[in-house]
Design an enzyme around this catalytic site. Structure first.
Site, mmCIF file in Angstrom:
data_model
loop_
_atom_site.group_PDB
_atom_site.id
_atom_site.type_symbol
_atom_site.label_atom_id
_atom_site.label_comp_id
_atom_site.label_asym_id
_atom_site.label_seq_id
_atom_site.Cartn_x
_atom_site.Cartn_y
_atom_site.Cartn_z
ATOM 1 N N THR A 21 -21.192 21.891 13.868
ATOM 2 C CA THR A 21 -20.108 22.897 14.109
ATOM 3 C C THR A 21 -21.056 23.227 13.345
ATOM 4 O O THR A 21 -22.044 24.091 14.030
ATOM 5 C CB THR A 21 -19.680 22.091 12.509
ATOM 6 N N ASN A 22 -20.036 25.408 13.875
ATOM 7 C CA ASN A 22 -21.011 25.932 13.493
ATOM 8 C C ASN A 22 -20.054 26.157 12.116
ATOM 9 O O ASN A 22 -19.232 26.384 11.163
ATOM 10 C CB ASN A 22 -20.468 27.220 14.053
ATOM 11 N N HIS A 23 -20.683 28.354 11.671
ATOM 12 C CA HIS A 23 -20.080 28.738 10.206
ATOM 13 C C HIS A 23 -18.984 28.881 9.766
ATOM 14 O O HIS A 23 -18.213 29.494 9.519
ATOM 15 C CB HIS A 23 -21.190 29.982 9.760
#
Ligand code: CTP
Length: 223
Positions: free
Chosen positions: A24-26
């Protein structure tokens, strides 16, 4: 003012590796949710397609929850036709594991490899079908922000692109203020420093409405 039908995507996507792990990412979804809230306040009809985010669903907004980029793509394709504008504020994961392991992967070796496969580019798909719809993209860059944003805008045929700078001093994730470049048609650029996401949302929605009227005035030939 015409009540537009606005489709907004927000948040990250999650690309599962095994039952426990994912890529995933931030992204927190705060930009997309701010746009959805503001669009509803302005009287537009809003559909929000959201990746995993811990934000409250905006009141009066039809919210559809998804996990993966492929699920987001399927929902955008399902709802695109019935909307006047698509705002791709989601941080879609560019890749997913080539294979999902139904069993938890064991970590008994010193190194491990996960083969990745490219996810569909949702904004690029939308750009190809847009007719008179207003398509908006976002990007985050650590360098050459203007050039890279312009490149993405052309490649994905977006009408508007909002570029966020990422650096040690500027982390655009979360509800805080951010530095952005807003690039509109004819490469018209506006720069905003330390601007709140609610304000970005309002500026963007005014631009979308302006552009929608321009495209739908009888002298516009594009179908
Ligand atoms: N986007 C999308 N589908 C993807 C990847 C990105 O629709 N598979 C959209 C994002 O929602 C955003 C825009 O494309 O509106 C730009 O995303 P970004 O990740 O900055 O650009 P990429 O084209 O993925 O390029 P790179 O990651 O190499 O910078």
């Amino acid at each position: 003012m015409k009540r537009l039908r606005v489709l907004v995507t927000a948040g990250p996507t999650r690309e599962p590796i095994d039952p426990v792990r994912f890529i995933t990412n931030h992204s927190t979804g705060s930009m997309g949710y701010a746009i959805a809230r503001c669009a509803h306040r302005l009287g537009h009809q809003v559909t929000l397609i959201s990746g995993p985010a811990s934000l409250a669903e905006p009141a009066g907004v039809k919210t559809i929850r998804i996990e993966t980029a492929q699920e987001m793509y399927a929902e955008v394709k399902k709802h695109f036709l019935a909307h006047d504008s698509l705002v791709m504020a989601a941080a879609v994961s560019d890749f997913r594991p080539r294979q999902y392991s139904a069993k938890k992967l064991k970590t008994n070796s010193r190194t491990a490899f996960i083969q990745l496969k490219k996810n569909p580019d949702i904004l690029q798909w939308a750009g190809k079908q847009k007719t008179k719809k207003i398509i908006v993209g976002f990007c985050m860059e650590t360098e050459n922000m203007f050039a890279r944003a312009l490149e993405k805008m052309c490649l994905k045929q977006a009408d508007i692109i909002i570029a966020n700078k990422i650096s040690k001093f500027a982390m655009p994730f979360g509800p805080g203020r951010t530095d952005i470049l807003l690039i509109g048609p004819d490469s018209l650029v506006q720069q905003f420093r330390k601007i709140s996401k609610d304000k970005v949302a309002r500026i963007l929605l005014d631009k979308i409405a302006d552009l929608w009227y321009k495209k739908h005035s009888c002298r516009c030939k594009q179908r």
